[in-house]
Scaffold this active site. Structure first.
Site, short mmCIF file in Angstrom:
data_model
loop_
_atom_site.label_atom_id
_atom_site.label_comp_id
_atom_site.label_asym_id
_atom_site.label_seq_id
_atom_site.Cartn_x
_atom_site.Cartn_y
_atom_site.Cartn_z
N HIS A 166 -1.38 -1.41 -4.26
CA HIS A 166 -2.62 -1.00 -3.59
C HIS A 166 -2.61 0.52 -3.39
CE1 HIS A 166 -6.05 -1.95 -0.88
NE2 HIS A 166 -5.62 -0.94 -0.15
N ASP A 207 -6.56 -6.16 4.59
CA ASP A 207 -5.93 -4.83 4.61
C ASP A 207 -5.95 -4.25 6.01
OD1 ASP A 207 -5.01 -2.32 3.95
OD2 ASP A 207 -6.74 -1.76 2.73
N MET A 263 -12.23 4.53 -0.51
CA MET A 263 -12.86 4.81 0.80
C MET A 263 -13.60 6.13 0.67
SD MET A 263 -9.71 3.52 3.14
CE MET A 263 -8.59 3.53 1.75
N HIS A 299 -8.46 1.06 -3.84
CA HIS A 299 -9.36 0.89 -2.70
C HIS A 299 -10.06 2.22 -2.44
CE1 HIS A 299 -9.54 0.05 1.95
NE2 HIS A 299 -10.73 0.12 1.40
N MET A 345 -9.28 8.34 -0.34
CA MET A 345 -10.13 8.72 0.80
C MET A 345 -10.72 10.10 0.55
SD MET A 345 -7.57 7.72 3.88
CE MET A 345 -6.62 6.19 3.88
N ASP A 375 -4.87 3.79 -1.95
CA ASP A 375 -5.98 4.13 -1.05
C ASP A 375 -6.52 5.52 -1.36
OD1 ASP A 375 -6.07 1.84 0.89
OD2 ASP A 375 -3.95 2.36 1.01
N SER A 417 0.85 -1.20 0.00
CA SER A 417 0.00 0.00 0.00
C SER A 417 0.88 1.24 0.00
CB SER A 417 -0.90 0.01 1.24
OG SER A 417 -1.45 1.31 1.40
N MET A 434 -11.36 -5.54 5.80
CA MET A 434 -10.55 -4.58 6.57
C MET A 434 -10.24 -5.19 7.93
SD MET A 434 -10.03 -2.13 4.54
CE MET A 434 -8.96 -1.30 5.72
C1 DX5 Z 1 -6.18 1.92 5.64
C2 DX5 Z 1 -5.79 1.55 4.23
C3 DX5 Z 1 -4.66 0.59 4.17
C4 DX5 Z 1 -3.39 1.07 4.82
C5 DX5 Z 1 -2.80 -0.13 5.51
O1 DX5 Z 1 -7.39 2.56 5.63
O2 DX5 Z 1 -6.88 0.96 3.55
O3 DX5 Z 1 -4.43 0.13 2.85
O4 DX5 Z 1 -2.43 1.62 3.94
O5 DX5 Z 1 -1.71 0.29 6.23
P1 DX5 Z 1 -0.92 -0.67 7.23
O6 DX5 Z 1 -0.44 -1.84 6.45
O7 DX5 Z 1 0.16 0.23 7.73
O8 DX5 Z 1 -1.90 -1.05 8.32
ZN ZN Z 2 -6.43 -0.03 1.60
#
Ligand code: DX5
Ligand code: ZN
Length: 220
Positions: free
Chosen positions: A33, A175, A68, A66, A37, A35, A8, A137
């Site tokens: 990956h 994740d 969010m 991903h 948001m 993210d 990620s 998650m």
């Molecule tokens: C959190 C993200 C993850 C995040 C995971 O909301 O969806 O993808 O980057 O980070 P680690 O591996 O540090 O928990």
């Molecule tokens: Zn993620």
């Protein structure tokens, strides 16, 4: 099938994002990956479509995006045009999940559905046959570096059962808080893909860290 690792980029230094992508290119990771948001679905804001498009120009691994965000169905075209191969949408963010999954497929991407820690696997019963992936998650989404929620292990087992019973081909991706300590039980429970942010990019040698994680799932 061997275990897949999806680093990620959230845990990378955003001022040196190209170098982070280069590291993933040279590693034995299977996916990148990313993210996204919106500050509404989760209490944080990360990156958007121009950043994904730039990453896609240098990435040699498929992009696992991903989302969010509230009502992610609005952005299927934008995610595809930015170069994503796989779009993950939250169950909790879609009023018409079936329609969103169909539109992701129509756009030519693989479709994943994501569950927050408090959402039971049983909610997937009527969509499991239509998705390519379920992302569980193992932390509450929004931030990297959080502590792994141990109840995820039993949830992976229940999801594995649901997939087997339905005849679905969906892969199980996890994740949040994944590292060499939490991974073995996840793999044993049936996880196919592990997302790892802090574990990879805070490591002294990220390529080695990815390799070590992947090795845990060899010949299972
Ligand atoms: C959190 C993200 C993850 C995040 C995971 O909301 O969806 O993808 O980057 O980070 P680690 O591996 O540090 O928990
Ligand atoms: Zn993620």
């Amino acid at each position: 099938m061997n275990l897949q690792v999806a680093p990620s980029l959230l845990a990378a230094d955003f001022a040196r994002l190209g170098e982070a992508v280069e590291i993933v290119n040279r590693s034995d990771a299977s996916l990148i990956h990313i993210d996204v948001m919106d500050g509404m679905f989760v209490p944080n804001i990360s990156v958007g479509f121009p950043v994904i498009a730039s990453i896609s120009r240098v990435a040699e691994k498929p992009l696992d995006v991903h989302m969010m965000v509230v009502d992610p169905g609005r952005f299927v075209g934008a995610v595809r045009d930015a170069g994503a191969h796989l779009m993950n949408v939250h169950y909790e963010a879609c009023t018409h999940l079936n329609r969103v999954i169909a539109s992701i497929h129509e756009a030519g991407m693989k479709a994943g559905v994501t569950l927050n820690p408090a959402t039971p696997v049983g909610m997937l019963e009527d969509i499991i046959g239509d998705v390519d992936m379920v992302l569980l998650m193992s932390v509450n989404p929004g931030f990297g570096g959080q502590k792994f929620i141990p109840g995820t292990i039993a949830k992976v087992r229940r999801l594995h059962e649901l997939i087997a019973l339905s005849g679905s081909q969906a892969l199980i991706e996890i994740d949040g808080g994944v590292d060499l300590n939490t991974a073995p039980a996840l793999i044993e429970a049936g996880a196919d893909i592990l997302v790892a942010g802090s574990y990879v990019f805070k490591a002294p040698d990220p390529i080695r860290a990815i390799h070590d994680l992947r090795l845990l799932g060899e010949n299972r």
